[in-house]
Scaffold this motif. Structure first.
Motif, PDB file in Angstrom:
ATOM      1  N   ARG A  93       0.810  -1.214   0.000  1.00  0.00           N
ATOM      2  CA  ARG A  93       0.000   0.000   0.000  1.00  0.00           C
ATOM      3  C   ARG A  93       0.849   1.273   0.000  1.00  0.00           C
ATOM      4  O   ARG A  93       0.348   2.370   0.133  1.00  0.00           O
ATOM      5  N   GLN A  94       2.173   1.095  -0.135  1.00  0.00           N
ATOM      6  CA  GLN A  94       3.142   2.195  -0.191  1.00  0.00           C
ATOM      7  C   GLN A  94       3.088   3.074   1.054  1.00  0.00           C
ATOM      8  O   GLN A  94       3.203   4.299   0.987  1.00  0.00           O
ATOM      9  N   TRP A  95       2.917   2.421   2.202  1.00  0.00           N
ATOM     10  CA  TRP A  95       2.906   3.134   3.479  1.00  0.00           C
ATOM     11  C   TRP A  95       4.304   3.239   4.078  1.00  0.00           C
ATOM     12  O   TRP A  95       4.482   3.869   5.113  1.00  0.00           O
ATOM     13  N   LEU A  96       5.299   2.619   3.440  1.00  0.00           N
ATOM     14  CA  LEU A  96       6.647   2.565   3.998  1.00  0.00           C
ATOM     15  C   LEU A  96       7.637   3.353   3.160  1.00  0.00           C
ATOM     16  O   LEU A  96       7.503   3.447   1.939  1.00  0.00           O
ATOM     17  N   GLY A 121      11.893   1.031   5.317  1.00  0.00           N
ATOM     18  CA  GLY A 121      10.895   0.147   5.927  1.00  0.00           C
ATOM     19  C   GLY A 121      10.144   0.762   7.085  1.00  0.00           C
ATOM     20  O   GLY A 121       9.439   0.065   7.812  1.00  0.00           O
ATOM     21  N   ASN A 122      10.290   2.064   7.280  1.00  0.00           N
ATOM     22  CA  ASN A 122       9.558   2.771   8.328  1.00  0.00           C
ATOM     23  C   ASN A 122       8.299   3.395   7.735  1.00  0.00           C
ATOM     24  O   ASN A 122       8.231   3.645   6.535  1.00  0.00           O
ATOM     25  N   LEU A 123       7.322   3.655   8.584  1.00  0.00           N
ATOM     26  CA  LEU A 123       6.120   4.329   8.094  1.00  0.00           C
ATOM     27  C   LEU A 123       6.469   5.702   7.539  1.00  0.00           C
ATOM     28  O   LEU A 123       7.249   6.435   8.142  1.00  0.00           O
ATOM     29  N   ARG A 124       5.900   6.011   6.391  1.00  0.00           N
ATOM     30  CA  ARG A 124       6.141   7.324   5.784  1.00  0.00           C
ATOM     31  C   ARG A 124       5.467   8.412   6.609  1.00  0.00           C
ATOM     32  O   ARG A 124       4.464   8.145   7.300  1.00  0.00           O
TER      33      ARG A 124
END
Length: 59
Positions: free
Chosen positions: A44-47, A51-54
């Motif tokens: 979902r391209q949240w990272l 590899g951390n949350l954007r």
């Protein structure tokens, strides 16, 4: 002396995977719970690249 603690059984809220090795946003109640697995967050391209949350993504 107490015995070892057991980990809760987590299932991914997006794909249903059981006990993913890497996950975000765990919610547990009495040994059962849910989370969002790394693969679903990545899909979902949240990272970010590391590899951390954007920034701006809240789970």
């Amino acid at each position: 002396m107490s015995g070892p603690h057991t980990l809760p059984r987590l299932s991914c809220r997006k794909c249903g995977r059981i006990n993913p090795p890497v996950y975000f946003a765990p919610v547990t109640i009495e040994g059962e719970g849910s989370c969002i697995c790394y693969a679903c967050a990545e899909a979902r391209q949240w990272l970010d690249q590391d590899g951390n949350l954007r920034p701006g993504i809240e789970l």
